[in-house]
Scaffold this active site. Sequence first.
Site, PDB file in Angstrom:
ATOM      1  N   GLY A   1       0.796  -1.231   0.000  1.00 45.34           N
ATOM      2  CA  GLY A   1       0.000   0.000   0.000  1.00 45.34           C
ATOM      3  C   GLY A   1       0.824   1.274   0.000  1.00 45.34           C
ATOM      4  O   GLY A   1       0.333   2.324   0.396  1.00 45.34           O
ATOM      5  N   LYS A   2       2.080   1.215  -0.454  1.00 42.67           N
ATOM      6  CA  LYS A   2       2.918   2.422  -0.457  1.00 42.67           C
ATOM      7  C   LYS A   2       2.376   3.455  -1.435  1.00 42.67           C
ATOM      8  O   LYS A   2       2.202   4.628  -1.089  1.00 42.67           O
ATOM      9  CB  LYS A   2       4.366   2.065  -0.806  1.00 42.67           C
ATOM     10  CG  LYS A   2       5.006   1.151   0.219  1.00 42.67           C
ATOM     11  CD  LYS A   2       6.442   0.819  -0.128  1.00 42.67           C
ATOM     12  CE  LYS A   2       6.582  -0.008  -1.372  1.00 42.67           C
ATOM     13  NZ  LYS A   2       5.995  -1.357  -1.262  1.00 42.67           N
ATOM     14  N   THR A   3       2.108   3.010  -2.649  1.00 42.78           N
ATOM     15  CA  THR A   3       1.564   3.921  -3.650  1.00 42.78           C
ATOM     16  C   THR A   3       0.223   4.479  -3.180  1.00 42.78           C
ATOM     17  O   THR A   3      -0.053   5.678  -3.300  1.00 42.78           O
ATOM     18  CB  THR A   3       1.384   3.176  -4.986  1.00 42.78           C
ATOM     19  OG1 THR A   3       2.616   2.544  -5.309  1.00 42.78           O
ATOM     20  CG2 THR A   3       1.007   4.116  -6.091  1.00 42.78           C
TER      21      THR A   3
ATOM     22  N   HIS B   1       2.984 -37.152   1.723  1.00 43.88           N
ATOM     23  CA  HIS B   1       3.869 -36.002   1.900  1.00 43.88           C
ATOM     24  C   HIS B   1       3.154 -34.895   2.682  1.00 43.88           C
ATOM     25  O   HIS B   1       3.657 -34.424   3.706  1.00 43.88           O
ATOM     26  CB  HIS B   1       4.307 -35.500   0.512  1.00 43.88           C
ATOM     27  CG  HIS B   1       5.175 -34.292   0.530  1.00 43.88           C
ATOM     28  ND1 HIS B   1       6.511 -34.325   0.225  1.00 43.88           N
ATOM     29  CD2 HIS B   1       4.909 -32.994   0.816  1.00 43.88           C
ATOM     30  CE1 HIS B   1       7.023 -33.121   0.322  1.00 43.88           C
ATOM     31  NE2 HIS B   1       6.057 -32.274   0.676  1.00 43.88           N
ATOM     32  N   GLU B   2       1.963 -34.536   2.223  1.00 42.64           N
ATOM     33  CA  GLU B   2       1.245 -33.455   2.901  1.00 42.64           C
ATOM     34  C   GLU B   2       0.831 -33.857   4.306  1.00 42.64           C
ATOM     35  O   GLU B   2       0.915 -33.055   5.240  1.00 42.64           O
ATOM     36  CB  GLU B   2       0.015 -33.024   2.088  1.00 42.64           C
ATOM     37  CG  GLU B   2       0.330 -32.393   0.738  1.00 42.64           C
ATOM     38  CD  GLU B   2       1.301 -31.220   0.818  1.00 42.64           C
ATOM     39  OE1 GLU B   2       1.321 -30.516   1.854  1.00 42.64           O
ATOM     40  OE2 GLU B   2       2.070 -31.013  -0.144  1.00 42.64           O
TER      41      GLU B   2
ATOM     42  N   HIS C   1       3.703 -33.337   6.675  1.00 44.70           N
ATOM     43  CA  HIS C   1       3.805 -31.957   7.164  1.00 44.70           C
ATOM     44  C   HIS C   1       2.789 -31.720   8.285  1.00 44.70           C
ATOM     45  O   HIS C   1       3.109 -31.180   9.338  1.00 44.70           O
ATOM     46  CB  HIS C   1       3.449 -30.959   6.046  1.00 44.70           C
ATOM     47  CG  HIS C   1       4.513 -30.775   5.007  1.00 44.70           C
ATOM     48  ND1 HIS C   1       5.804 -30.448   5.317  1.00 44.70           N
ATOM     49  CD2 HIS C   1       4.445 -30.824   3.651  1.00 44.70           C
ATOM     50  CE1 HIS C   1       6.493 -30.321   4.173  1.00 44.70           C
ATOM     51  NE2 HIS C   1       5.694 -30.544   3.154  1.00 44.70           N
TER      52      HIS C   1
HETATM   53  P1  ADP Z   1       2.856  -0.931  -3.213  1.00 48.85           P
HETATM   54  O1  ADP Z   1       2.955   0.415  -3.846  1.00 48.85           O
HETATM   55  O2  ADP Z   1       3.297  -0.962  -1.793  1.00 48.85           O
HETATM   56  O3  ADP Z   1       3.494  -2.017  -3.999  1.00 48.85           O
HETATM   57  P2  ADP Z   1       0.114  -0.543  -3.791  1.00 48.85           P
HETATM   58  O4  ADP Z   1      -0.159   0.703  -3.064  1.00 48.85           O
HETATM   59  O5  ADP Z   1       0.322  -0.419  -5.249  1.00 48.85           O
HETATM   60  O6  ADP Z   1       1.316  -1.323  -3.149  1.00 48.85           O
HETATM   61  O7  ADP Z   1      -1.069  -1.559  -3.490  1.00 48.85           O
HETATM   62  C1  ADP Z   1      -1.724  -2.278  -4.498  1.00 48.85           C
HETATM   63  C2  ADP Z   1      -3.177  -2.480  -4.160  1.00 48.85           C
HETATM   64  O8  ADP Z   1      -3.327  -3.329  -3.025  1.00 48.85           O
HETATM   65  C3  ADP Z   1      -3.877  -1.204  -3.765  1.00 48.85           C
HETATM   66  O9  ADP Z   1      -4.361  -0.540  -4.878  1.00 48.85           O
HETATM   67  C4  ADP Z   1      -4.981  -1.691  -2.865  1.00 48.85           C
HETATM   68  O10 ADP Z   1      -6.092  -2.119  -3.605  1.00 48.85           O
HETATM   69  C5  ADP Z   1      -4.387  -2.896  -2.199  1.00 48.85           C
HETATM   70  N1  ADP Z   1      -3.826  -2.570  -0.883  1.00 48.85           N
HETATM   71  C6  ADP Z   1      -2.540  -2.687  -0.508  1.00 48.85           C
HETATM   72  N2  ADP Z   1      -2.382  -2.331   0.781  1.00 48.85           N
HETATM   73  C7  ADP Z   1      -3.587  -1.960   1.231  1.00 48.85           C
HETATM   74  C8  ADP Z   1      -4.078  -1.475   2.490  1.00 48.85           C
HETATM   75  N3  ADP Z   1      -3.258  -1.304   3.550  1.00 48.85           N
HETATM   76  N4  ADP Z   1      -5.378  -1.184   2.582  1.00 48.85           N
HETATM   77  C9  ADP Z   1      -6.200  -1.364   1.535  1.00 48.85           C
HETATM   78  N5  ADP Z   1      -5.813  -1.804   0.338  1.00 48.85           N
HETATM   79  C10 ADP Z   1      -4.523  -2.113   0.164  1.00 48.85           C
HETATM   80 ZN    ZN Z   2       6.106 -30.259   1.165  1.00 47.19          ZN
HETATM   81 MG    MG Z   3       3.615   0.708  -5.760  1.00 44.68          MG
END
Ligand code: ADP
Ligand code: ZN
Ligand code: MG
Length: 633
Positions: A225-227, A441-442, A445
């Site tokens: 969710g960085k973006t 196998h499973e 585990h």
């Molecule tokens: P990153 O930039 O970290 O790779 P993105 O922000 O692109 O990740 O996240 C991709 C998608 O995943 C978002 O558009 C959203 O739909 C979902 N997502 C990721 N993190 C969250 C969060 N904390 N809450 C809600 N949706 C999330």
């Molecule tokens: Zn295995």
């Molecule tokens: Mg991103």
Amino acid sequence: MEMNDKRKRQSMILYIIIAVAIALGLQRALFSNMTAASVKQVSYSEFLTMVDDDEVKTVSLNQSTSAITFTTGEEGVTYETTSWPNDDTLIERLEKHDVKFASKIEDSSSQLWLYMLISYGVPLLLIFLGGWFLNRQLRKQMGDDGPTMDFGGGGFGGIGGASKSGAKIVADKDNQTTFHDVAGQDEAKESLAEIVNFLEHPEKYAAIGARCPRGALLVGPPGTGKTLLAKAVAGEAKVPFFQISGSEFVEMFVGRGAARVRDLFKQANEKAPCIVFIDEIDTIGKKRGVSINSNDEREQTLNQLLTEMDGFDNHKGIVVLAATNQPDVLDPALLRPGRFDRRIPVELPDLAGREAILKLHADDVKMEPGVDFAQIARTTPGASGADLANMINEAALRAVRMGRNRVTQTDIEESVDTVIAGEKKKSTVLSEHEKEVVAYHETGHAIVAAVQDGKTPVSKITIVPRTSGALGFTMQAEEDEHYLTTREEYKQRIAVLCGGRAAEELIFGHMSSGAANDIEKATRIARAMVTQLGMSDKFGMVALGEQRNQYLGGGSDLTCSEGTAREVDEEVQRLVEEGHQTALKTLRDNRFKLHEIAHYLQRKETITGEEFMNILSRDDGFAPASVQGGAAQ
Ligand code: ADP
Ligand code: ZN
Ligand code: MG
């Protein structure tokens, strides 16, 4: 030198040809009614249909004769509509379909003037600009034998309608994203709240003389969710959001990257307060001059970025956010005070976070009431926000496939499997013998997991082949979130991973390739125990490695002597072997249960954790002494 001269001359000739061609094209497009071979008459309604079908490229509206002349992409053909009713929606419609239009009052003399200008002026200008640009490029490329020259690239600023560097900078005006769209990540949101406040009231900070952070770096694994967070900051503060991605700079024409950065900040300056977001900054922000084939272009881009960040007037309210999942490769210069001096971790969501994210995304789809999101969150440790969002979407798709109009718990559970292990693969048909091997196998585990450890009960075992190549998997759910893992728990994990292979050995007396992934994981844990966690008897509390690519699942680079490295390998080997022996012993002790469950699994293909625990703890004379009866729920 000679080479360059020759290349320069050749390039120059090419440039002239291109310039003339462009001018001719322009002339054709703009003055096709003067030069065109044919003019086709169409009615106004036909014209509108063509606009709606996106066929129309350029339109000129003649106010005085109420005629419309327009072109499609078709060579040498102009269309004309002679009566133009009073239609207020026309302009809007043209804009909607991205049609270039101009209204003109008939004045042939000014048109002739324009005609001359475009026919002669533009080629001259292009030749001039092209020459200048080429010169600059060549000077930059001296000593760098880049084999190709990219003519299509930049230099023609303004003509293609692009900004000066040709940069496609996204300024999202209708950004509706807010912190409500980000579930979990409370710490990250808290750190970013101050930036939001600063963007809302930059004058407040200026008045008191406070220096607000210019930049913050969002670090964390992919899909967390960085973006989304960066966008939410802009949405919260209701300021423009300029986004570029580091990967766009890769392979770019020399000098373009730096120009684009300059352009970006220029635009940001005009629109301040605003957010500038640089996604995947690691692609441009790698440490400079460390690799042999150091990328000149990247360094220039990075230098420009640093210059811009130092240069802008902080009181205006420009905040630069950047995101990366490889913070360790960033050039230290980027992290200096006044640049990206704030580091905001955006980690994988914990149990509560996963539940919140699932719920948030479930809001967008029609759900059967009473879906247990907490249970699904428990079965998905390690899933990112993007994975979870994907699971909800997959579940909705499945519901549609099944002809239902609501998403059920089963839909989500199935889609969890799909996201974790890939789609069920119908084309893989296992022979009965192979199926039996996978089932043992499973089950191996699962039994090792259940017998040793009550904290992460088995929630599902399946031997349905997946598109990812997995022939089956055993899923364990977390009871509660816990943040510290003890040495015992790591050892248990290794034993559980060895359980699959151990079962095969015990029952069939041979080994199969199915355990490759398990072995890799077990080895990675053991290696981390020895080199990073100080959990081996032999070395104790010494860090023998440096972590690398923390967020991309990378291991560590050893920082010890060669002799020690050999001993490390031995120690790793010992830990894995210990786990292997534990698994063998556990399964030997529970041999009858192993047979019973494996056969049941072979028949049913998928069994729940409950079914598994029922058989395992059923007292039929073979109940394992060490199973805690209530472990499964
Ligand atoms: P990153 O930039 O970290 O790779 P993105 O922000 O692109 O990740 O996240 C991709 C998608 O995943 C978002 O558009 C959203 O739909 C979902 N997502 C990721 N993190 C969250 C969060 N904390 N809450 C809600 N949706 C999330
Ligand atoms: Zn295995
Ligand atoms: Mg991103």
